[in-house]
Design an enzyme around this catalytic site. Structure first.
Site, PDB file in Angstrom:
ATOM      1  N   GLU A 195       0.766  -1.209  -0.486  1.00  0.00           N
ATOM      2  CA  GLU A 195       0.571  -0.231  -0.573  1.00  0.00           C
ATOM      3  C   GLU A 195       1.242   1.153   0.008  1.00  0.00           C
ATOM      4  OE1 GLU A 195      -3.480  -0.297   0.360  1.00  0.00           O
ATOM      5  OE2 GLU A 195      -4.212   1.619   1.169  1.00  0.00           O
ATOM      6  N   LYS A 317      -9.911  -4.956   9.196  1.00  0.00           N
ATOM      7  CA  LYS A 317     -10.638  -3.785   8.993  1.00  0.00           C
ATOM      8  C   LYS A 317     -11.836  -4.434   8.111  1.00  0.00           C
ATOM      9  CE  LYS A 317      -9.924   0.339   6.495  1.00  0.00           C
ATOM     10  NZ  LYS A 317      -8.095   0.575   5.172  1.00  0.00           N
ATOM     11  N   GLU A 321     -13.649   2.609   4.986  1.00  0.00           N
ATOM     12  CA  GLU A 321     -12.731   2.885   3.097  1.00  0.00           C
ATOM     13  C   GLU A 321     -12.954   1.860   2.775  1.00  0.00           C
ATOM     14  OE1 GLU A 321      -8.755   3.522   3.943  1.00  0.00           O
ATOM     15  OE2 GLU A 321      -9.568   5.661   4.988  1.00  0.00           O
ATOM     16  N   ASP A 400      -5.784  10.284  11.444  1.00  0.00           N
ATOM     17  CA  ASP A 400      -4.952   9.020  10.319  1.00  0.00           C
ATOM     18  C   ASP A 400      -3.351   9.540  10.426  1.00  0.00           C
ATOM     19  OD1 ASP A 400      -4.013   7.156   9.319  1.00  0.00           O
ATOM     20  OD2 ASP A 400      -5.265   7.311   7.151  1.00  0.00           O
ATOM     21  N   GLU A 422      -2.137   1.467  17.609  1.00  0.00           N
ATOM     22  CA  GLU A 422      -1.872   0.915  16.840  1.00  0.00           C
ATOM     23  C   GLU A 422      -0.651   2.175  16.627  1.00  0.00           C
ATOM     24  OE1 GLU A 422      -4.412  -0.290  13.243  1.00  0.00           O
ATOM     25  OE2 GLU A 422      -3.021   0.563  11.662  1.00  0.00           O
ATOM     26  N   GLU A 428       3.774   7.187   6.100  1.00  0.00           N
ATOM     27  CA  GLU A 428       2.728   7.181   5.358  1.00  0.00           C
ATOM     28  C   GLU A 428       2.444   9.472   5.310  1.00  0.00           C
ATOM     29  OE1 GLU A 428      -0.703   5.760   5.629  1.00  0.00           O
ATOM     30  OE2 GLU A 428      -1.528   7.411   3.670  1.00  0.00           O
ATOM     31  N   TRP A 591     -13.693  12.489   2.526  1.00  0.00           N
ATOM     32  CA  TRP A 591     -12.674  12.393   3.474  1.00  0.00           C
ATOM     33  C   TRP A 591     -12.709  12.966   4.737  1.00  0.00           C
ATOM     34  CZ3 TRP A 591     -10.648   8.062   1.448  1.00  0.00           C
ATOM     35  CH2 TRP A 591     -10.816   7.615   0.897  1.00  0.00           C
TER      36      TRP A 591
HETATM   37  C1  GCV Z   1      -4.561   0.306   5.057  1.00  0.00           C
HETATM   38  C2  GCV Z   1      -5.344   5.343   5.864  1.00  0.00           C
HETATM   39  C3  GCV Z   1      -4.161   5.014   4.618  1.00  0.00           C
HETATM   40  C4  GCV Z   1      -4.742   3.989   3.806  1.00  0.00           C
HETATM   41  C5  GCV Z   1      -4.897   2.429   4.961  1.00  0.00           C
HETATM   42  C6  GCV Z   1      -6.061   3.570   6.019  1.00  0.00           C
HETATM   43  C7  GCV Z   1      -6.293   2.467   6.910  1.00  0.00           C
HETATM   44  O1  GCV Z   1      -6.548   5.708   5.086  1.00  0.00           O
HETATM   45  O2  GCV Z   1      -4.187   6.041   3.813  1.00  0.00           O
HETATM   46  O3  GCV Z   1      -3.857   3.332   3.322  1.00  0.00           O
HETATM   47  O4  GCV Z   1      -5.076   1.375   4.382  1.00  0.00           O
HETATM   48  O5  GCV Z   1      -5.379   4.339   6.378  1.00  0.00           O
HETATM   49  O6  GCV Z   1      -5.548   2.551   8.398  1.00  0.00           O
HETATM   50  O7  GCV Z   1      -6.712   1.162   6.982  1.00  0.00           O
END
Ligand code: GCV
Length: 729
Positions: A195, A317, A321, A400, A422, A428, A591
């Protein structure tokens, strides 16, 4: 738990060109020059022996494996289990040899010392390292403790064999210390093999197949054990079609990884799709209350354990999303998590159920909806309804993984639930391993945060679990269960330096070490990492090396914060990509990540008085602290409040001037990092030097871009010039 007798595969990566990170051969020099006895049975003791033997072969020592009833031989180092201590020797020593009775006496003294100190039992992973006479003794109740004791000795180096070595007893604060890989089996058309992936491809998967690079995975397991990690989830939490099949027809691929990770004490976990009964099981529904669905999970899980008896559990999850979840069936997240927990319970497995649930299709015009509220709104009412083997996995902040966020209020809201916190080791939102950003100071701040006020239980205490009620309030809760531990998204890929940016290795190392001991100082952890990775002892100028790395890294997270989004407002990044500035990139999107800058001011009003009411999710004293403009910590000002640009900060500066100043400062600090790194040419491996130089060049370019876009944006919005007359574009 069933016992495994797998062949230990300890690879020799010395010949490959993969960077050894914090385990170069020299890190085991002190051990390798000694005569070592390893006493005990089992896969992890095999690993300890294999590690010591490899070091001894290189550095001229010896490694002897003995059973408790075997006679001792002269030794400088002994690894033994407390319940299977080698038999005491009383025979005369062979002439010319040091006396095995000395070794025996050292073991006895070590054991007696433990008893006298009242530190037994050492537990499933704890160990003691003591020195008596000329012998260093590592004792543990269980094989995993010997493995962690070995790596403690690696950190100690020669001082583990010095006369002044103080006895130490170490146990991990967190029972589960886990890394989640966001690796895809198939290359995802947008997100790639990993990812977004900041360190190349996956070390586990390539183009739809297992990668089968056994040496690489073994080397990874070794690095993880050396910093204390004991669980790995091997696929992305966004579970796509191929990845959903890892649970069923592709289970052998997971078992192969489990076999490679097991010798280093690491259990495999799997991210699964909540819709698996439909997408791989052919059922018409995945409704958690449907008996056929429960039967499917029970049956599927029994097959998983038949193949991987020490399988750790599932990671989910759901309703997030675009991932499927219980909401589709009118059920809640306790129903969903308990379904999987029930299937895992007979085998001792756990389900990590993520609390990252929010509406990613919100209307940006609706200022009452607040994404920061979502996890609490969904999960706090469910407290007490989760089965004991459910771990609700909460991102450390309410949004996030931004460079600055308050601690998530969920952490204080679920005393009747096992919570895991977490983190995101992968960068990122913190420079994507192109920027130096040592994150341990940030994590340390979070782990030490007291959700019910000070003094009191900390975030680390909640994650560790246990019956400590120091919070003193009814809400502090806690019970006497094991907590959910700490989890982080891994930053590793198939890059030769593992993490793209060689200095990003320190984040992975630090995460493991903070899981083991959240009280460690980030600078101390960095020292450990520097000493292991760069072996300053052999450097022409060890002090310059150590000092310069500290100067570059210690404050690099705050430097990153200075040149990016200001005062905790977050999310001024390029949409999708999440790298580089785009101030309004997310402002008019669904978002839920807005800054609300206009000509007069900026920030999100999350107060109860006039805003979204998010502050009301915190217990006292934070509720009052965050609600109040006067008391809110300024680094979080724009997270909680919408203020005019002329609002005066405690420093005396206005918000707008603070934005300009920090952005100029941040770039200057990156310029200084670049100069400092140049001093290290000739003091570090030239390939490391070249890679870091390349990354710093990009960091500087990007930091200037951030500075200029942020400053220009706010200058144009506010019309207020810089007090120092610098160009704002
Ligand atoms: C794995 C954010 C990231 C996504 C990620 C998500 C998550 O939105 O941009 O890439 O998805 O977090 O933690 O599930």
């Amino acid at each position: 738990m069933r016992r495994h007798r797998h062949q230990v595969r300890v690879s020799t990566l010395d010949s490959s060109d993969v960077h050894p990170a914090w385990l170069p051969p020299e890190a085991l020099r002190a051990i390798g020059t000694r005569r070592t006895l390893v006493c005990g049975e089992g896969t992890l003791v095999d690993t300890v022996h294999a590690e010591v033997e490899r070091a001894a072969n290189r550095y001229g020592g010896s490694a002897r494996r003995i059973a408790p009833e075997t006679g001792l031989s002269p030794a400088d180092l002994v690894f033994a289990l407390t319940r299977e201590l080698p038999a005491t020797q009383s025979d005369d020593p062979p002439p010319g040899e040091s006396d095995p009775a000395v070794v025996s006496a050292a073991i006895d003294a070590a054991k007696a010392e433990l008893g006298a100190a009242g530190v037994e039992p050492l537990g499933a992973e704890g160990f003691a390292v003591t020195r008596h006479g000329e012998v260093t003794v590592v004792l543990a109740d269980a094989p995993a403790g010997l493995l962690y004791g070995l790596f403690e000795l690696v950190r100690l180096g020669e001082s583990g064999f010095g006369p002044a070595m103080p006895a130490r007893v170490c146990r991990p604060a967190m029972a589960r210390r886990m890394l989640d890989h966001w690796d895809n089996v198939d290359v995802h058309p947008v997100m790639g093999q990993v990812e977004r992936g900041y360190a190349g491809g996956s070390i586990f998967w390539r183009d739809g197949r297992p990668r089968r690079d056994q040496a690489r995975v073994t080397a990874y397991a070794r690095l993880l054990a050396a910093c204390g990690i004991n669980a790995v989830s091997v696929n992305n939490v966004n579970v796509h079609a191929t990845e959903a099949r890892l649970l069923t027809e592709r289970l052998d691929d997971v078992a192969e990884l489990a076999d490679l990770l097991r010798p280093y004490g690491i259990r495999v976990h799997l991210a699964v799709s909540f819709a698996a009964p439909v997408v791989v099981g052919g059922l018409p529904t995945a409704d958690p209350l449907d008996p056929a669905v429960r039967g499917w999970w029970a049956e599927t899980t029994s097959r998983v354990y038949a193949r991987i008896p020490d399988f750790g559990g599932y990671l989910v999850k759901a309703d997030s999303e675009g991932q499927p979840g219980p909401f589709s069936y009118g059920r809640d997240h306790a129903d969903g998590a308990n379904l999987l927990a029930e299937a895992l319970a007979p085998y001792g497995g756990v389900v990590h159920w993520r609390a990252f649930v929010y509406n990613h299709r919100q209307d940006w015009r609706d200022r009452s909806t607040d994404r920061a509220r979502a996890a609490y709104d969904h999960f706090a009412p469910l407290d007490g309804r989760f089965k004991d083997n459910v771990i609700v996995q909460v991102k450390h902040g309410p949004m996030d993984f931004q460079p600055r966020e308050p601690v998530s209020p969920v952490i204080a809201a679920m005393p009747g639930t096992r919570l895991a916190v977490e983190f995101q080791v992968t960068q990122e939102y913190t420079g994507q391993q192109k920027h130096v950003c040592y994150l341990a100071p940030w994590w340390s701040e979070i782990l030490r945060f007291a959700p019910w006020g000070e003094p009191g239980r900390t975030v680390a205490d909640v994650a560790a679990g246990g019956s400590d009620q120091a919070g003193g309030s009814d809400q502090a809760g806690g019970g006497d269960r094991t907590g959910g531990g700490l989890v982080a998204v891994s930053n590793v890929g198939d890059d030769r330096f593992w993490t793209g940016h060689p200095l990003a290795q320190a984040n992975l190392y630090a995460f493991g070490r903070l899981c083991w001991d959240p009280g460690l100082r980030p600078q101390t952890v960095l020292d450990e990492w520097i000493d292991l990775t760069f072996d300053p002892a052999t450097s022409p100028d060890p002090e310059l090396l150590r000092r310069t790395l500290h100067e570059i890294m210690d404050d690099s997270w705050r430097t990153y914060e200075r040149y990016t989004a200001p005062l905790g407002v977050g999310f001024m990044v390029r949409p999708g990509q999440h790298y580089g500035p785009d101030v309004d990139g997310y402002e008019y999107t669904p978002w839920g990540t807005y800054h609300f800058a206009d000509r007069d001011g900026v920030g999100v009003d999350r107060t109860r008085a006039t805003g979204t009411g998010f502050t009301g999710q915190y217990p006292s004293p934070w509720l009052q602290v965050y609600e109040s403009l006067d008391h809110c910590p300024e680094e979080l000002l724009l997270f909680f409040h919408h203020v005019p640009y002329t609002h005066v900060l405690r420093s005396g500066s206005t918000v707008i001037q603070h934005i300009y100043d920090t952005h100029f400062d941040g770039v200057r600090e990156v310029e200084a990092m670049c100069r400092r790194w140049e001093w290290l040419a000739g003091l570090v491996d030239p390939t490391v030097h070249a890679r870091v130089t390349e990354r710093l060049t990009e960091q500087l370019r990007c930091a200037r871009e951030w500075r200029d876009q942020i400053n220009a944006y706010f200058h144009r919005k506010s019309g207020i010039p810089d007090a120092h007359g610098r160009p704002l574009h």
